[in-house]
Design a protein around this motif. Structure first.
Motif, PDB file in Angstrom:
ATOM      1  N   ARG A  38       0.837  -1.205   0.000  1.00 58.41           N
ATOM      2  CA  ARG A  38       0.000   0.000   0.000  1.00 58.41           C
ATOM      3  C   ARG A  38       0.869   1.252   0.000  1.00 58.41           C
ATOM      4  O   ARG A  38       0.615   2.187  -0.758  1.00 58.41           O
ATOM      5  N   LEU A  39       1.917   1.265   0.822  1.00 55.23           N
ATOM      6  CA  LEU A  39       2.808   2.424   0.861  1.00 55.23           C
ATOM      7  C   LEU A  39       3.606   2.529  -0.437  1.00 55.23           C
ATOM      8  O   LEU A  39       3.768   3.625  -0.987  1.00 55.23           O
ATOM      9  N   LYS A  88       0.059  -3.848  12.790  1.00 52.89           N
ATOM     10  CA  LYS A  88      -1.283  -3.246  12.906  1.00 52.89           C
ATOM     11  C   LYS A  88      -1.183  -1.731  13.074  1.00 52.89           C
ATOM     12  O   LYS A  88      -1.951  -0.982  12.476  1.00 52.89           O
ATOM     13  N   HIS A  89      -0.214  -1.277  13.863  1.00 54.03           N
ATOM     14  CA  HIS A  89      -0.005   0.174  14.020  1.00 54.03           C
ATOM     15  C   HIS A  89       0.477   0.802  12.713  1.00 54.03           C
ATOM     16  O   HIS A  89       0.023   1.882  12.343  1.00 54.03           O
ATOM     17  N   MET A  90       1.368   0.126  12.032  1.00 54.63           N
ATOM     18  CA  MET A  90       1.859   0.635  10.752  1.00 54.63           C
ATOM     19  C   MET A  90       0.733   0.667   9.723  1.00 54.63           C
ATOM     20  O   MET A  90       0.633   1.605   8.923  1.00 54.63           O
ATOM     21  N   GLU A  96      -3.725   6.310   7.112  1.00 53.55           N
ATOM     22  CA  GLU A  96      -3.885   7.748   7.339  1.00 53.55           C
ATOM     23  C   GLU A  96      -3.109   8.583   6.314  1.00 53.55           C
ATOM     24  O   GLU A  96      -3.625   9.557   5.806  1.00 53.55           O
ATOM     25  N   ILE A  97      -1.880   8.198   6.040  1.00 49.13           N
ATOM     26  CA  ILE A  97      -1.067   9.027   5.149  1.00 49.13           C
ATOM     27  C   ILE A  97      -1.394   8.803   3.680  1.00 49.13           C
ATOM     28  O   ILE A  97      -1.041   9.636   2.854  1.00 49.13           O
TER      29      ILE A  97
END
Length: 99
Positions: A38-39, A88-90, A96-97
């Motif tokens: 995704r990133l 999960k935090h990443m 968000e970004i």
């Protein structure tokens, strides 16, 4: 050493499989690769130079690559749970970004 028709099995080798751990690793690998992808898609779709090491997204991608290279089978189930929390935090951060 025990000898099999196909290969030699060391004496200290165990064939016991931990299905819960194997399942956890499979799910974690898929999830982590999805976060990375995704990133990466965000970076590429926005015309960012993937080679630019001053871009914080590229730095994060490089960190993800290092995390994806860890041999999860050498980790305890508890450490896998902590790694799952990291991803999960990443995942939340990347969502968000990349909005």
């Amino acid at each position: 050493m025990k000898t099999n028709k196909i290969f030699t099995i060391p004496e200290n080798y165990t064939t016991k499989l931990d299905y819960d751990k194997t399942f956890k690793i499979a799910i974690l690998n898929e999830f982590a690769n999805g976060v990375y992808s995704r990133l990466l898609n965000f970076v590429l779709n926005n015309g960012m130079d993937r080679q630019d090491k001053n871009n914080p997204y590229n730095v994060l991608l490089d960190q993800f690559v290092e995390m994806l290279d860890i041999n999860l089978f050498k980790m305890s189930f508890e450490k896998l749970e902590m790694l799952d929390g990291y991803w999960k935090h990443m995942n939340k951060y990347i969502r968000e970004i990349t909005k």
